[in-house]
Design an enzyme around this catalytic site. Structure first.
Site, mmCIF file in Angstrom:
data_model
loop_
_atom_site.group_PDB
_atom_site.id
_atom_site.type_symbol
_atom_site.label_atom_id
_atom_site.label_comp_id
_atom_site.label_asym_id
_atom_site.label_seq_id
_atom_site.Cartn_x
_atom_site.Cartn_y
_atom_site.Cartn_z
ATOM 1 N N ASP A 17 107.752 64.583 45.602
ATOM 2 C CA ASP A 17 107.860 65.539 46.802
ATOM 3 C C ASP A 17 107.620 64.639 48.009
ATOM 4 O O ASP A 17 106.552 64.477 48.245
ATOM 5 C CB ASP A 17 106.559 66.564 46.586
ATOM 6 C CG ASP A 17 106.704 67.378 47.851
ATOM 7 O OD1 ASP A 17 107.660 67.833 48.403
ATOM 8 O OD2 ASP A 17 105.599 67.903 47.788
ATOM 9 N N GLU A 96 116.117 70.799 54.028
ATOM 10 C CA GLU A 96 115.619 72.079 54.745
ATOM 11 C C GLU A 96 116.419 72.423 55.823
ATOM 12 O O GLU A 96 116.591 71.664 56.701
ATOM 13 C CB GLU A 96 114.214 71.739 54.840
ATOM 14 C CG GLU A 96 113.262 73.087 55.169
ATOM 15 C CD GLU A 96 111.955 73.051 54.552
ATOM 16 O OE1 GLU A 96 111.205 74.004 54.842
ATOM 17 O OE2 GLU A 96 111.543 72.243 53.827
ATOM 18 N N LYS A 132 117.256 74.149 51.478
ATOM 19 C CA LYS A 132 115.948 74.522 51.175
ATOM 20 C C LYS A 132 115.456 75.685 52.297
ATOM 21 O O LYS A 132 115.647 75.254 53.555
ATOM 22 C CB LYS A 132 114.878 73.371 51.405
ATOM 23 C CG LYS A 132 113.515 73.536 50.800
ATOM 24 C CD LYS A 132 112.756 72.287 50.851
ATOM 25 C CE LYS A 132 111.431 72.547 50.088
ATOM 26 N NZ LYS A 132 110.613 71.284 50.209
ATOM 27 N N THR A 156 111.463 78.143 49.407
ATOM 28 C CA THR A 156 110.122 77.290 49.479
ATOM 29 C C THR A 156 109.274 78.332 50.203
ATOM 30 O O THR A 156 109.528 79.490 50.691
ATOM 31 C CB THR A 156 110.374 76.278 50.488
ATOM 32 O OG1 THR A 156 109.249 75.476 50.434
ATOM 33 C CG2 THR A 156 110.815 76.289 51.851
ATOM 34 N N PHE A 178 104.215 77.766 45.584
ATOM 35 C CA PHE A 178 103.352 76.673 46.238
ATOM 36 C C PHE A 178 101.844 76.837 45.539
ATOM 37 O O PHE A 178 101.099 77.652 45.927
ATOM 38 C CB PHE A 178 103.133 76.556 47.741
ATOM 39 C CG PHE A 178 104.098 75.930 48.493
ATOM 40 C CD1 PHE A 178 105.513 75.827 47.995
ATOM 41 C CD2 PHE A 178 103.592 75.513 49.600
ATOM 42 C CE1 PHE A 178 106.389 75.325 48.693
ATOM 43 C CE2 PHE A 178 104.857 74.641 50.571
ATOM 44 C CZ PHE A 178 106.026 74.722 49.914
#
Length: 324
Positions: A17, A96, A132, A156, A178
């Protein structure tokens, strides 16, 4: 004995990450993932300085409004960093879509296509990239279209089973629930700490995993946003886990025994599966205060970091122009 990180790799695909080139080179994850926050940090890293300079110099040759040029440079920077990361990992790199497109299905689709074209221009095929997208209703519908076009997506900012099941119905390649942010909300709301086995974020991911495996859903579950190595260990065996360099280092130094907690053959109690139509999705999300608040907060935070990145790029373009 092998480190806990090596033991984890035997049961879970480990994802970094981060956009930190040096950390990825050292820790050797299979995949890596970035977001506006990580890209903002990457822009200040010495190892990526040449990429930033190239994008800014390129921006100085572009026509259009200041805002349009800055946005184009930010997109170029994201793809340039992603292209570097594809040289270091054998698997996928997540790139993203802008957070400010989270409630615009058509714009998300077009931005994703632009990203894929930009990678293609660099000789990088779509099977190395994940797009993403935030797990809003609009984002999930965009992913449904993109998946049908062969563009794999990583959904996400996912905090609920309702989001997860809508993603599965859309045929999404991968979801990123998450863990740590769910824990943060419950610690604040309930005023107490939680051990790994009672951690609400851990429980949420295990619940989603059980729902998917019980129904034979192929969408990959990738736990994200960890606050501790203990949270990571509590999800050992999950399809994938995306972990910060600091926690990867901690797991790499730990020589203890790592117990497998999750398996497609022993997934535990299956939750009640929510409906996936728009009305049911929006109602379920509205009823879940944690998911509603953390989704909105996450989009705001990513949008704020995107603005900071744009400000940084704008200043560098101006400095480059003055120096020319």
């Amino acid at each position: 004995m092998a480190s806990k990180l090596d033991q984890l790799r035997d049961m879970t695909v480990v994802v970094a990450d981060t956009g930190d080139i040096d950390a990825i080179r050292k820790l050797k994850p299979v995949d890596c993932t970035t977001n506006p926050t990580l890209l903002l940090k990457a822009a200040g890293m010495e190892g990526l300085a040449h990429i930033v300079r190239e994008a800014v110099t390129w921006g100085g040759t572009q026509n259009g409004s200041r805002e349009a040029v800055i946005s184009a440079v930010a997109d170029r920077l994201a793809v340039s960093v992603g292209a570097e990361l594809t040289k270091l990992v054998p698997g996928r790199v997540s790139t993203e879509v802008d957070a400010n497109l989270s409630f615009d299905t058509a714009a998300t689709i077009e931005k994703a296509r632009e990203i894929i074209r930009a990678y293609k221009d660099r000789g990088i095929e779509r099977d190395r990239i994940l797009i993403k997208i935030a797990s809003t209703w609009e984002g999930i519908q965009a992913a449904k279209v993109l998946q049908a076009e062969g563009i794999d997506c990583n959904l996400t900012l996912l905090f609920s089973l309702a989001q997860a099941m809508a993603c599965a119905e859309a045929g999404v390649f991968l979801i990123s629930p998450f863990v740590g942010r769910i824990l943060d909300w419950h610690k604040k709301a309930e005023g107490k700490d939680f051990g790994p086995e009672e951690d609400p974020g851990v429980i949420s991911v295990r619940s989603i995993y059980a729902a998917y495996k019980s129904k034979g859903i192929k969408t990959i579950v990738m736990g994200a946003s960890f606050r501790s190595a203990a949270e990571v260990e509590a999800l050992a065996g999950c399809d994938r886990l995306t972990i910060s360099p600091a926690l990867l280092e901690e797991l790499d130094k730990d020589q203890g025994k790592l117990e497998r907690k999750m398996s497609p053959d022993a997934y535990g109690t299956v939750p009640v599966i929510p409906a996936t139509d728009e009305r049911s999705f929006r109602w379920a999300l509205n009823e879940d205060a944690m998911a509603t608040e953390k989704l909105a907060e996450g989009i705001r935070a990513f949008a704020a970091d995107l603005r900071k990145l744009h400000d940084l790029i704008g200043k560098q373009i101006e400095q480059t122009a003055k120096a020319a």
